[in-house]
Design a protein around this motif. Structure first.
Motif, PDB file in Angstrom:
ATOM      1  N   THR A   1      20.902 -17.784  21.119  1.00  0.00           N
ATOM      2  CA  THR A   1      20.871 -18.299  22.489  1.00  0.00           C
ATOM      3  C   THR A   1      22.207 -18.907  22.905  1.00  0.00           C
ATOM      4  O   THR A   1      22.438 -19.127  24.080  1.00  0.00           O
ATOM      5  CB  THR A   1      19.764 -19.358  22.674  1.00  0.00           C
ATOM      6  OG1 THR A   1      20.083 -20.521  21.901  1.00  0.00           O
ATOM      7  CG2 THR A   1      18.404 -18.820  22.282  1.00  0.00           C
ATOM      8  N   MET A   2      23.072 -19.163  21.931  1.00  0.00           N
ATOM      9  CA  MET A   2      24.356 -19.791  22.222  1.00  0.00           C
ATOM     10  C   MET A   2      25.522 -18.813  22.091  1.00  0.00           C
ATOM     11  O   MET A   2      26.682 -19.232  22.022  1.00  0.00           O
ATOM     12  CB  MET A   2      24.563 -20.988  21.291  1.00  0.00           C
ATOM     13  CG  MET A   2      23.458 -22.011  21.433  1.00  0.00           C
ATOM     14  SD  MET A   2      23.809 -23.501  20.533  1.00  0.00           S
ATOM     15  CE  MET A   2      24.987 -24.256  21.655  1.00  0.00           C
TER      16      MET A   2
ATOM     17  N   LYS B   1      23.898 -28.461  19.908  1.00  0.00           N
ATOM     18  CA  LYS B   1      25.199 -28.881  20.419  1.00  0.00           C
ATOM     19  C   LYS B   1      26.291 -28.158  19.634  1.00  0.00           C
ATOM     20  O   LYS B   1      26.340 -28.235  18.411  1.00  0.00           O
ATOM     21  CB  LYS B   1      25.354 -30.395  20.254  1.00  0.00           C
ATOM     22  CG  LYS B   1      26.641 -30.934  20.813  1.00  0.00           C
ATOM     23  CD  LYS B   1      26.694 -32.442  20.657  1.00  0.00           C
ATOM     24  CE  LYS B   1      28.005 -32.975  21.173  1.00  0.00           C
ATOM     25  NZ  LYS B   1      28.129 -34.415  20.944  1.00  0.00           N
ATOM     26  N   TYR B   2      27.145 -27.472  20.373  1.00  0.00           N
ATOM     27  CA  TYR B   2      28.261 -26.744  19.770  1.00  0.00           C
ATOM     28  C   TYR B   2      29.559 -27.416  20.182  1.00  0.00           C
ATOM     29  O   TYR B   2      29.792 -27.676  21.361  1.00  0.00           O
ATOM     30  CB  TYR B   2      28.248 -25.285  20.229  1.00  0.00           C
ATOM     31  CG  TYR B   2      29.435 -24.485  19.760  1.00  0.00           C
ATOM     32  CD1 TYR B   2      29.623 -24.208  18.416  1.00  0.00           C
ATOM     33  CD2 TYR B   2      30.383 -24.015  20.667  1.00  0.00           C
ATOM     34  CE1 TYR B   2      30.717 -23.468  17.983  1.00  0.00           C
ATOM     35  CE2 TYR B   2      31.472 -23.271  20.241  1.00  0.00           C
ATOM     36  CZ  TYR B   2      31.633 -23.003  18.898  1.00  0.00           C
ATOM     37  OH  TYR B   2      32.716 -22.273  18.474  1.00  0.00           O
TER      38      TYR B   2
ATOM     39  N   ARG C   1      18.738 -31.209  21.690  1.00  0.00           N
ATOM     40  CA  ARG C   1      19.213 -29.884  22.089  1.00  0.00           C
ATOM     41  C   ARG C   1      20.361 -29.474  21.184  1.00  0.00           C
ATOM     42  O   ARG C   1      21.144 -30.315  20.741  1.00  0.00           O
ATOM     43  CB  ARG C   1      19.679 -29.931  23.539  1.00  0.00           C
ATOM     44  CG  ARG C   1      18.539 -30.239  24.505  1.00  0.00           C
ATOM     45  CD  ARG C   1      19.037 -30.346  25.902  1.00  0.00           C
ATOM     46  NE  ARG C   1      19.441 -29.011  26.364  1.00  0.00           N
ATOM     47  CZ  ARG C   1      20.071 -28.773  27.474  1.00  0.00           C
ATOM     48  NH1 ARG C   1      20.413 -29.763  28.264  1.00  0.00           N
ATOM     49  NH2 ARG C   1      20.382 -27.549  27.832  1.00  0.00           N
TER      50      ARG C   1
ATOM     51  N   LYS D   1      28.705 -19.209  24.079  1.00  0.00           N
ATOM     52  CA  LYS D   1      29.645 -20.247  23.663  1.00  0.00           C
ATOM     53  C   LYS D   1      30.278 -19.930  22.310  1.00  0.00           C
ATOM     54  O   LYS D   1      31.435 -20.227  22.082  1.00  0.00           O
ATOM     55  CB  LYS D   1      28.922 -21.595  23.544  1.00  0.00           C
ATOM     56  CG  LYS D   1      28.494 -22.195  24.848  1.00  0.00           C
ATOM     57  CD  LYS D   1      27.852 -23.528  24.608  1.00  0.00           C
ATOM     58  CE  LYS D   1      27.419 -24.168  25.912  1.00  0.00           C
ATOM     59  NZ  LYS D   1      26.821 -25.481  25.693  1.00  0.00           N
TER      60      LYS D   1
ATOM     61  N   LEU E   1      28.212 -26.550  14.868  1.00  0.00           N
ATOM     62  CA  LEU E   1      26.918 -26.458  15.547  1.00  0.00           C
ATOM     63  C   LEU E   1      25.940 -27.377  14.856  1.00  0.00           C
ATOM     64  O   LEU E   1      25.805 -27.356  13.630  1.00  0.00           O
ATOM     65  CB  LEU E   1      26.387 -25.019  15.507  1.00  0.00           C
ATOM     66  CG  LEU E   1      24.977 -24.800  16.078  1.00  0.00           C
ATOM     67  CD1 LEU E   1      24.933 -25.095  17.583  1.00  0.00           C
ATOM     68  CD2 LEU E   1      24.496 -23.393  15.785  1.00  0.00           C
TER      69      LEU E   1
END
Length: 148
Positions: free
Chosen positions: A121-122, A64-65, A62, A125, A85
């Motif tokens: 999608t992020m 990850k940030y 998945r 964040k 990211l």
């Protein structure tokens, strides 16, 4: 902006995937002086291309940030990450196995461009990142190199 590719490939296609290291170095150099906002400074895309017998061990992780500075110790290396990211992109093993070097580069470039939807999608964040200009610059880079 730091943009890099991390390579996870099967031993039986080492020759076919050697270009990924050079590709990554070129991307890193090209984007090193570019800025797209303060929210994202580093992108590492894991390139997974393994035979079907190894797929179980190399599933895309998945995204990850990491916003705040974090110290990493891994496999004998130590480094800090911040506004970082990382995500994986899985390439079709059979396509890479039979593709010419030029075809493989085109395929990888197209898949990288498609994968940037992950950043959208992020967006909750990742604040303050100009994805539109980043995508445009990446497309322009690929066109300049005659990859797409």
């Amino acid at each position: 902006m730091k943009l890099a590719l991390a390579q996870y490939t099967s031993a039986d296609i080492v020759k076919e995937t050697n270009f990924i290291t050079d590709f990554s170095n070129d991307l890193k150099s090209h984007f090193s002086k570019k800025e797209y906002g303060d929210g994202l400074k580093n992108i590492v895309i894991g390139i997974i291309c393994v035979s079907s017998s190894l797929e179980f061990f190399f599933k895309p992780r998945r995204p990850k940030y990491t916003k705040n500075k974090k110290h990493i110790k891994s496999e004998g290396f130590e480094y800090d990450i911040e506004k970082y990211l990382e995500f994986d992109l899985k390439l079709d093993f059979e396509i890479i196995k039979i593709a010419s070097n030029g075809e493989a580069k085109k395929y990888l470039a197209q898949e990288i461009l498609k994968s940037l939807d992950i950043i959208e999608t992020m967006e909750a964040k990742i604040k303050d990142f100009d994805l539109i200009n980043f995508k445009r610059d990446l497309e322009d880079y690929f066109k300049e190199k005659k990859i797409i």
